[in-house]
Scaffold this motif. Structure first.
Motif, PDB file in Angstrom:
ATOM      1  N   CYS A  21      -0.950  10.071   0.794  1.00  0.00           N
ATOM      2  CA  CYS A  21      -1.277   8.872   1.570  1.00  0.00           C
ATOM      3  C   CYS A  21      -1.318   7.658   0.648  1.00  0.00           C
ATOM      4  O   CYS A  21      -1.841   7.721  -0.469  1.00  0.00           O
ATOM      5  CB  CYS A  21      -2.617   9.043   2.280  1.00  0.00           C
ATOM      6  SG  CYS A  21      -3.183   7.576   3.165  1.00  0.00           S
ATOM      7  N   SER A  22      -0.748   6.548   1.121  1.00  0.00           N
ATOM      8  CA  SER A  22      -0.820   5.278   0.411  1.00  0.00           C
ATOM      9  C   SER A  22      -1.799   4.384   1.151  1.00  0.00           C
ATOM     10  O   SER A  22      -1.523   3.929   2.266  1.00  0.00           O
ATOM     11  CB  SER A  22       0.572   4.635   0.342  1.00  0.00           C
ATOM     12  OG  SER A  22       0.512   3.375  -0.276  1.00  0.00           O
ATOM     13  N   SER A  23      -2.963   4.171   0.558  1.00  0.00           N
ATOM     14  CA  SER A  23      -4.022   3.410   1.228  1.00  0.00           C
ATOM     15  C   SER A  23      -4.801   2.608   0.190  1.00  0.00           C
ATOM     16  O   SER A  23      -4.895   2.992  -0.977  1.00  0.00           O
ATOM     17  CB  SER A  23      -4.964   4.359   1.979  1.00  0.00           C
ATOM     18  OG  SER A  23      -6.092   3.685   2.493  1.00  0.00           O
ATOM     19  N   VAL A  24      -5.368   1.480   0.647  1.00  0.00           N
ATOM     20  CA  VAL A  24      -6.202   0.628  -0.201  1.00  0.00           C
ATOM     21  C   VAL A  24      -7.574   0.520   0.441  1.00  0.00           C
ATOM     22  O   VAL A  24      -7.697   0.274   1.639  1.00  0.00           O
ATOM     23  CB  VAL A  24      -5.577  -0.769  -0.383  1.00  0.00           C
ATOM     24  CG1 VAL A  24      -6.518  -1.681  -1.169  1.00  0.00           C
ATOM     25  CG2 VAL A  24      -4.246  -0.660  -1.102  1.00  0.00           C
ATOM     26  N   GLY A  38      -5.471   9.899  -0.267  1.00  0.00           N
ATOM     27  CA  GLY A  38      -5.672  11.285  -0.672  1.00  0.00           C
ATOM     28  C   GLY A  38      -4.373  12.052  -0.831  1.00  0.00           C
ATOM     29  O   GLY A  38      -3.295  11.611  -0.396  1.00  0.00           O
ATOM     30  N   ASN A  39      -4.467  13.212  -1.462  1.00  0.00           N
ATOM     31  CA  ASN A  39      -3.306  14.076  -1.678  1.00  0.00           C
ATOM     32  C   ASN A  39      -3.032  14.922  -0.447  1.00  0.00           C
ATOM     33  O   ASN A  39      -3.948  15.269   0.315  1.00  0.00           O
ATOM     34  CB  ASN A  39      -3.531  14.990  -2.883  1.00  0.00           C
ATOM     35  CG  ASN A  39      -3.821  14.217  -4.145  1.00  0.00           C
ATOM     36  OD1 ASN A  39      -3.342  13.094  -4.327  1.00  0.00           O
ATOM     37  ND2 ASN A  39      -4.604  14.804  -5.033  1.00  0.00           N
ATOM     38  N   GLY A  74      -2.418  13.716   3.430  1.00  0.00           N
ATOM     39  CA  GLY A  74      -3.636  13.081   2.966  1.00  0.00           C
ATOM     40  C   GLY A  74      -3.994  11.885   3.831  1.00  0.00           C
ATOM     41  O   GLY A  74      -3.202  11.422   4.668  1.00  0.00           O
ATOM     42  N   ALA A  75      -5.185  11.368   3.638  1.00  0.00           N
ATOM     43  CA  ALA A  75      -5.676  10.224   4.411  1.00  0.00           C
ATOM     44  C   ALA A  75      -6.417   9.283   3.489  1.00  0.00           C
ATOM     45  O   ALA A  75      -6.683   9.575   2.313  1.00  0.00           O
ATOM     46  CB  ALA A  75      -6.577  10.700   5.550  1.00  0.00           C
ATOM     47  N   LEU A 125       1.192  13.755  -4.025  1.00  0.00           N
ATOM     48  CA  LEU A 125       0.048  13.012  -4.540  1.00  0.00           C
ATOM     49  C   LEU A 125      -0.115  11.710  -3.784  1.00  0.00           C
ATOM     50  O   LEU A 125       0.869  11.021  -3.456  1.00  0.00           O
ATOM     51  CB  LEU A 125       0.217  12.728  -6.036  1.00  0.00           C
ATOM     52  CG  LEU A 125       0.286  13.940  -6.977  1.00  0.00           C
ATOM     53  CD1 LEU A 125       0.485  13.478  -8.417  1.00  0.00           C
ATOM     54  CD2 LEU A 125      -0.962  14.785  -6.863  1.00  0.00           C
ATOM     55  N   GLY A 126      -1.365  11.353  -3.493  1.00  0.00           N
ATOM     56  CA  GLY A 126      -1.652  10.060  -2.895  1.00  0.00           C
ATOM     57  C   GLY A 126      -1.650   8.968  -3.946  1.00  0.00           C
ATOM     58  O   GLY A 126      -1.623   9.229  -5.159  1.00  0.00           O
ATOM     59  N   ASN A 127      -1.710   7.698  -3.479  1.00  0.00           N
ATOM     60  CA  ASN A 127      -1.625   6.614  -4.458  1.00  0.00           C
ATOM     61  C   ASN A 127      -2.870   6.527  -5.336  1.00  0.00           C
ATOM     62  O   ASN A 127      -2.821   5.959  -6.431  1.00  0.00           O
ATOM     63  CB  ASN A 127      -1.369   5.277  -3.756  1.00  0.00           C
ATOM     64  CG  ASN A 127      -2.532   4.853  -2.871  1.00  0.00           C
ATOM     65  OD1 ASN A 127      -3.369   5.680  -2.484  1.00  0.00           O
ATOM     66  ND2 ASN A 127      -2.578   3.574  -2.524  1.00  0.00           N
ATOM     67  N   ALA A 128      -3.994   7.116  -4.932  1.00  0.00           N
ATOM     68  CA  ALA A 128      -5.164   7.143  -5.804  1.00  0.00           C
ATOM     69  C   ALA A 128      -4.891   7.984  -7.045  1.00  0.00           C
ATOM     70  O   ALA A 128      -5.392   7.681  -8.142  1.00  0.00           O
ATOM     71  CB  ALA A 128      -6.373   7.685  -5.051  1.00  0.00           C
ATOM     72  N   SER A 129      -4.125   9.064  -6.899  1.00  0.00           N
ATOM     73  CA  SER A 129      -3.797   9.919  -8.046  1.00  0.00           C
ATOM     74  C   SER A 129      -2.660   9.347  -8.882  1.00  0.00           C
ATOM     75  O   SER A 129      -2.438   9.810 -10.010  1.00  0.00           O
ATOM     76  CB  SER A 129      -3.410  11.326  -7.557  1.00  0.00           C
ATOM     77  OG  SER A 129      -4.474  11.932  -6.857  1.00  0.00           O
ATOM     78  N   LEU A 130      -1.927   8.364  -8.355  1.00  0.00           N
ATOM     79  CA  LEU A 130      -0.801   7.775  -9.074  1.00  0.00           C
ATOM     80  C   LEU A 130      -1.182   6.494  -9.807  1.00  0.00           C
ATOM     81  O   LEU A 130      -0.337   5.906 -10.484  1.00  0.00           O
ATOM     82  CB  LEU A 130       0.343   7.485  -8.095  1.00  0.00           C
ATOM     83  CG  LEU A 130       0.951   8.695  -7.394  1.00  0.00           C
ATOM     84  CD1 LEU A 130       1.959   8.258  -6.348  1.00  0.00           C
ATOM     85  CD2 LEU A 130       1.612   9.629  -8.396  1.00  0.00           C
TER      86      LEU A 130
END
Length: 490
Positions: A21-24, A38-39, A74-75, A125-130
């Motif tokens: 998931c790509s989220s801010v 999330g992933n 992911g969310a 992987l979500g953007n938090a992990s990237l």
């Protein structure tokens, strides 16, 4: 009517991994709180597990397709997707798993033995992990991997202590019916038995299993009759019992010639499992000769003639009649003793651990070769490059730039330069082909742009915030900001 199925082809598909998931993170007074995507969850795998309550592959004959569940995406708020459930398929004890080329992948013997038939795809992987120093708030996430798809052949090799072999109509099914509670089909014509029959024999303190294999004829080891279909059921038998029809009226047949013909077929047969649980070759298994139908006067006379010659071979000989039950008690105790002797000299098979043998790869993890179908083109092969291609959102410039950085760090661009690749050369990785352009600078040297964009890429169809604001002003009939000069400020 029940059916016995001992060879099937199944199509297994593991679950796909969920997308990242790509989220801010946004909240009051904190509109840009950092990436919180999330992933994705991993996809479920397909596993084969030995179940002692399953005795045939009939279920796979009617339902050959099996698929595990997919992982959930992911969310936001750093919520990872759920992992897909594994699909467990119960198979009989003695099942051999082969691939489409006939290579043995697993020999499933022992309650609980497990084989992973298809591996689930990994979640993206979500953007938090990237997030990194260069990309503090990535505007992209990785896609989930596709689950493994395989076509497998399942073969059942009966796990029995005693295997009955003989010509058609020799009385094997009748013998199984009187020694055990099994009720096989019995008739007075050849090839009555079209599937192995298993029976449980109980003696004083001992229990063993006996298998009735369909009738063998000369040429069975090369596929004549039903030989190749069922000779494999003898591979796991500890004791082989020749059942000889002493009352046959066929010309050119007698007990000695029948046994010699069957021994030739057993010697010519090449088992798929040459060292199955240290049983050795079929020719080395203990033998016993059963002279059947001695209740017929002519058959009894023939048994008197051949018994001394058979005894010279060192094989125990028993004269029985499945109709009158003559000699069955002595035969049962003798078979039980031979089985006990075998069990004492051979340990009981234990559930086998699954052995994972990773494929050897070179240090680079990839290879670059000229494309024979495209002039000036190249093909990049490797587990990591092909996986990265499958994980990339190609409609997102930032994701494409991230892919380029990964390939550059791996050394793909240096290898292309070494092989003489020119800018714009067609390069194929996995299922994707693109025109190669050297992606320099890279990593920390890349200027930070808007989320989902990459300044190194010429194409950028993403609408920016300024363009959206200008379009909104035009829809409301307000003057153009460029002409207004004050850009709508009052």
């Amino acid at each position: 009517m029940s059916r016995f199925v001992d060879r099937v082809t199944i199509h297994v598909a593991a679950g796909n991994g969920g997308h990242g998931c790509s989220s801010v993170h946004r909240e009051k007074f904190k509109p840009l709180g950092g990436p919180d995507g999330g992933n994705g969850g991993n996809g479920g795998s397909v596993r084969l597990v030995v179940d002692p309550q399953v005795h045939t592959l009939l279920d796979f004959h009617f339902r050959p397709h099996a698929k595990a569940s997919n992982g959930k995406p992911g969310a936001g708020d750093n919520r990872d997707g759920a992992t897909g459930d594994d699909l467990v398929l119960q198979v009989p004890d003695g099942t051999v798993v082969l691939d489409g080329d006939g290579k043995i992948l697993a020999d499933l013997v022992g309650d609980g033995t497990t084989f992973e038939a298809a591996q689930g795809g990994r979640g993206g992987l979500g953007n938090a992990s990237l997030a990194s120093k260069a990309r503090k708030a990535p505007g992209f996430a990785l896609l989930g991997e596709e689950g493994q798809h395989r076509d497998l052949v399942l073969e059942l090799k009966s796990v029995a202590d005693v295997g009955l072999v003989g010509f058609p109509s020799a009385g094997k099914s009748s013998l199984v019916s009187v020694l055990s509670a099994a009720k096989p089909k019995i008739a007075d014509y050849p090839f009555t038995t079209l599937a192995p029959n298993l029976g449980v024999v109980q003696t004083a303190g001992e229990v063993f299993t006996i298998a009735d294999v369909p009738g063998l004829i000369p040429g069975a080891s090369t596929g004549r009759g039903l030989g190749l279909e069922f000779l494999r059921h003898l591979e796991r038998c500890a004791v082989l019992a020749h059942v000889v029809d002493c009352a046959t009226l066929e010309p050119g047949r007698d007990p000695i010639s029948d046994i010699d013909a069957l021994e030739a077929e057993l010697a010519a047969y090449q088992p798929a499992l040459d060292t199955d649980h240290s049983l050795g070759d079929l020719a080395e298994r203990p033998r016993v000769v059963i002279l059947n139908k001695v209740d017929v006067p002519d058959a009894a006379d023939l048994a008197d003639l051949v018994e001394p010659e058979l005894a010279q071979r060192g094989w125990p000989v028993f004269r029985i009649s499945a109709v009158t039950h003559q000699g069955l008690k002595e035969l049962t105790f003798a078979l039980a003793k031979m089985v006990v002797d075998y069990r004492e000299s051979h340990p009981k098979p234990q559930p086998r651990r699954q052995v994972i043998r990773p494929k050897a790869v070179d240090e680079a993890g990839f290879s670059v070769t000229p494309d024979p179908a495209v002039e000036g083109g190249f093909i990049v092969r490797g587990t990591r490059p092909e996986r990265w291609i499958a994980q990339t959102q190609f409609d997102n410039d930032e994701a494409v730039g991230y892919l380029a950085d990964r390939l550059n760090r791996l050394g793909v661009e240096d290898e292309l330069v070494r092989l003489g690749a020119e800018p714009g050369a067609p390069v194929t990785i996995g299922d994707v082909s693109f025109d190669w352009e050297p992606m320099t600078p890279m990593g920390d040297d890349v200027p930070v742009t808007g989320r989902g964009t990459d300044i190194r890429l010429d194409r950028n169809e993403r609408i920016g915030a300024a363009e959206r604001k200008q379009a909104r002003r035009l829809r409301r009939g307000m003057p153009d900001s460029d002409e207004d000069g004050e850009q709508g400020v009052r």
